[in-house]
Design a protein around this motif. Structure first.
Motif, PDB file in Angstrom:
ATOM      1  N   ASP A  11       1.135 -10.574   6.082  1.00 45.14           N
ATOM      2  CA  ASP A  11      -0.155 -11.446   6.264  1.00 45.14           C
ATOM      3  C   ASP A  11      -1.098 -11.231   5.193  1.00 45.14           C
ATOM      4  OD1 ASP A  11       0.814 -13.469   8.491  1.00 45.14           O
ATOM      5  OD2 ASP A  11       1.185 -11.398   9.220  1.00 45.14           O
ATOM      6  N   LEU A  12      -1.443  -9.875   5.137  1.00 42.54           N
ATOM      7  CA  LEU A  12      -2.525  -9.511   4.415  1.00 42.54           C
ATOM      8  C   LEU A  12      -2.362  -8.053   3.947  1.00 42.54           C
ATOM      9  CD1 LEU A  12      -5.421  -9.446   3.123  1.00 42.54           C
ATOM     10  CD2 LEU A  12      -6.283  -8.605   5.403  1.00 42.54           C
ATOM     11  N   GLN A  13      -2.479  -7.851   2.595  1.00 38.09           N
ATOM     12  CA  GLN A  13      -2.383  -6.399   1.929  1.00 38.09           C
ATOM     13  C   GLN A  13      -3.658  -5.863   1.341  1.00 38.09           C
ATOM     14  OE1 GLN A  13       0.916  -5.500  -0.879  1.00 38.09           O
ATOM     15  NE2 GLN A  13      -0.439  -4.557  -2.272  1.00 38.09           N
ATOM     16  N   LEU A  14      -4.084  -4.617   1.682  1.00 40.41           N
ATOM     17  CA  LEU A  14      -5.267  -4.318   1.360  1.00 40.41           C
ATOM     18  C   LEU A  14      -4.845  -3.074   0.346  1.00 40.41           C
ATOM     19  CD1 LEU A  14      -7.237  -3.977   4.696  1.00 40.41           C
ATOM     20  CD2 LEU A  14      -7.297  -5.611   3.128  1.00 40.41           C
ATOM     21  N   SER A  15      -5.784  -3.081  -1.007  1.00 46.20           N
ATOM     22  CA  SER A  15      -5.189  -2.202  -2.023  1.00 46.20           C
ATOM     23  C   SER A  15      -6.652  -1.828  -2.614  1.00 46.20           C
ATOM     24  CB  SER A  15      -4.306  -3.275  -2.913  1.00 46.20           C
ATOM     25  OG  SER A  15      -3.073  -3.403  -2.459  1.00 46.20           O
ATOM     26  N   GLY A  16      -6.118  -1.093  -3.821  1.00 44.39           N
ATOM     27  CA  GLY A  16      -7.290  -0.560  -4.446  1.00 44.39           C
ATOM     28  C   GLY A  16      -6.715  -0.318  -6.142  1.00 44.39           C
ATOM     29  N   HIS A  17      -6.772   0.833  -6.569  1.00 49.75           N
ATOM     30  CA  HIS A  17      -6.137   1.159  -7.896  1.00 49.75           C
ATOM     31  C   HIS A  17      -6.955   0.729  -9.085  1.00 49.75           C
ATOM     32  CE1 HIS A  17      -3.028   2.952 -10.169  1.00 49.75           C
ATOM     33  NE2 HIS A  17      -2.788   1.655 -10.834  1.00 49.75           N
ATOM     34  N   THR A  18      -7.112  -0.377  -9.181  1.00 50.75           N
ATOM     35  CA  THR A  18      -7.813  -0.961 -10.587  1.00 50.75           C
ATOM     36  C   THR A  18      -9.200  -0.523 -10.910  1.00 50.75           C
ATOM     37  OG1 THR A  18      -8.585  -3.023  -9.383  1.00 50.75           O
ATOM     38  CG2 THR A  18      -6.251  -2.797  -9.696  1.00 50.75           C
ATOM     39  N   HIS A  19      -9.944  -0.191  -9.900  1.00 48.16           N
ATOM     40  CA  HIS A  19     -11.603  -0.022 -10.076  1.00 48.16           C
ATOM     41  C   HIS A  19     -12.316  -1.316 -10.766  1.00 48.16           C
ATOM     42  CE1 HIS A  19     -11.134   4.588 -10.513  1.00 48.16           C
ATOM     43  NE2 HIS A  19     -10.190   4.166  -9.776  1.00 48.16           N
TER      44      HIS A  19
END
Length: 433
Positions: free
Chosen positions: A365-373
């Motif tokens: 339902d929901l993905q929480l990510s980062g990585h891109t800054h």
């Protein structure tokens, strides 16, 4: 294949050298009168900057002594950012240079006219009564006629030549803009991330979980430049939001447990009612992922290595970063998600936004990510858009929503421009509420 890599490396070095030669020409050669102290100092700075930059990158990649990484890191990585904005500022200045030149030419021409044309002694004097001016025995050259307008002739006692004046004005403005941009961007990183708040409605979330708050932090990048004090600021900021759960979504460190264990120690003071969870990012696999998973577990965080836990109201799952495939520890969505109850809402922690496509296939339902800054250094956001489905913020992919944090720290230069760091409090909303 080796020859191809060598040729590519040589081409990159040649381009890098050409760009720095351009910076030297505009900021040093064109703004100094000759081989004096100013030109020597400027040349030394333009040469030392890239040397320190390459040394900083090389020592970090080679795992050199940590103190050496710290000593070389600040000047080397700051020059990396400064050189980017010097080039951008000088390129923009090329558009302004003709205008500045035209304005100085007008001012010089007006001054010359006022100096050469005499003012009549009296308006009533007739032309016949005025005596003819005697020609001088030897013509006197006007100082303004000594050289053409674009001349590089040595300056007279009245001041530098017009070309030198224009170069100093334009080059000085470009340098000031670049230094100011990098300085403000470094200040933004060092003062710590700000807090963002986002509400995400989930169709399967029960009324009992309405308002559940997840503090999402990614890309802290503890390393030679951002250490224990920075980590403590991040922890204090997270705890001040009083979240129900904390999600550390990868790229916590740039270095070994031996070097950065003390810097990460404040993470033990993270506080949330339902605990703190961690998934790996690509930089953990450059830094010893297994050792860091053990370390964060000892600090009180719960690593989710292709695993899932059931909370009141929804499932929380986490998958390894795709970089783990190089060590046989890549993401395994089936292991984390296949045997769950599809009637329950599912929140997935996955470092890279590109993992959203697998999340959609598995009914997340929901993905929480980062990585891109968020791109970190404008205009890097345009490059980040080429490699990531979402660079920052909340977007929907089918029935799955993806939220991407810009991250709390910085990689490489401790500078952010156009992509301020953040910690995001994601508040889950039930449509039944």
């Amino acid at each position: 294949m080796v020859i191809v890599y060598v040729l590519i490396g040589l081409a990159v070095l040649a381009a890098f050298g050409a760009l720095h030669w351009y910076v030297w020409r505009r900021l040093v050669r064109d703004t100094t009168r000759g081989p004096g102290l100013g030109r020597r100092a400027g040349t030394a700075a333009v040469v030392a900057g890239p040397v320190l930059m390459f040394a900083a990158v090389a020592t970090e990649r080679a795992g050199a002594p940590f103190w050496l990484q710290q000593v070389l890191g600040w000047p080397g990585f700051l020059w990396m950012a400064l050189s980017i904005y010097l080039l951008l500022a000088l390129a923009a200045a090329e558009l302004v240079r003709p205008l500045v030149r035209r304005l100085t030419d007008r001012g010089t021409t007006a001054a010359a006219v006022r100096e050469v044309v005499p003012v009549p002694a009296g308006a009533g004097t007739s032309a016949a009564a005025r005596p003819e001016p005697a020609e001088p025995a030897h013509p006197v050259a006007s100082p303004h006629a000594a050289a053409p307008a674009d001349s590089d002739a040595p300056p007279t006692s009245a001041g530098p030549s017009r070309r030198l004046f224009v170069s100093r004005v334009v080059g000085g403005a470009a340098a000031a803009a670049a230094v100011g941009t990098v300085g403000y961007g470094a200040y933004g990183v060092l003062r710590g991330p700000s807090v963002k708040r986002v509400t995400v409605p989930l169709a399967k979330l029960p009324r009992s979980a309405h308002g559940f708050r997840i503090a999402v932090v990614s890309d802290i990048h503890l390393g030679p430049l951002l250490g224990r004090d920075f980590c403590q600021r991040v922890v204090d900021t997270i705890n001040a939001t009083q979240p129900d759960l904390i999600a550390v979504v990868g790229d916590l460190v740039d270095g070994s447990v031996k070097d950065l264990g003390p810097a990460a120690a404040p993470l033990a003071r993270l506080s949330a009612r339902h605990g703190s969870y961690f998934v790996t990012g690509n930089h953990e696999y450059y830094s010893g992922a297994e050792q860091w998973v053990r370390e964060v577990r000892e600090l009180g965080l719960h690593p989710l290595e292709n695993a899932r836990t059931e909370l009141a109201g929804f499932d929380l799952a986490g998958v390894n970063d795709v970089q783990g495939e190089s060590e046989g520890q890549g993401p395994d969505f089936a292991k984390a998600l296949d045997d769950r109850d599809p009637a329950r809402a599912c929140v997935l922690l996955a470092h890279q936004p590109v993992q959203i496509h697998e999340a959609v296939r598995h009914g997340v339902d929901l993905q929480l990510s980062g990585h891109t800054h968020g791109g970190q250094l404008w205009p890097g956001n345009y490059l980040a858009e080429l490699a990531n489905p979402t660079v920052a913020g909340l977007e929907r992919y089918g029935d799955t929503q993806l939220y991407v944090s810009r991250g709390a720290g910085a990689w490489g230069p401790p500078v952010r421009v156009g992509a301020p760091s953040d910690i995001t409090v994601v508040e889950l909303a039930s449509r039944q509420a």
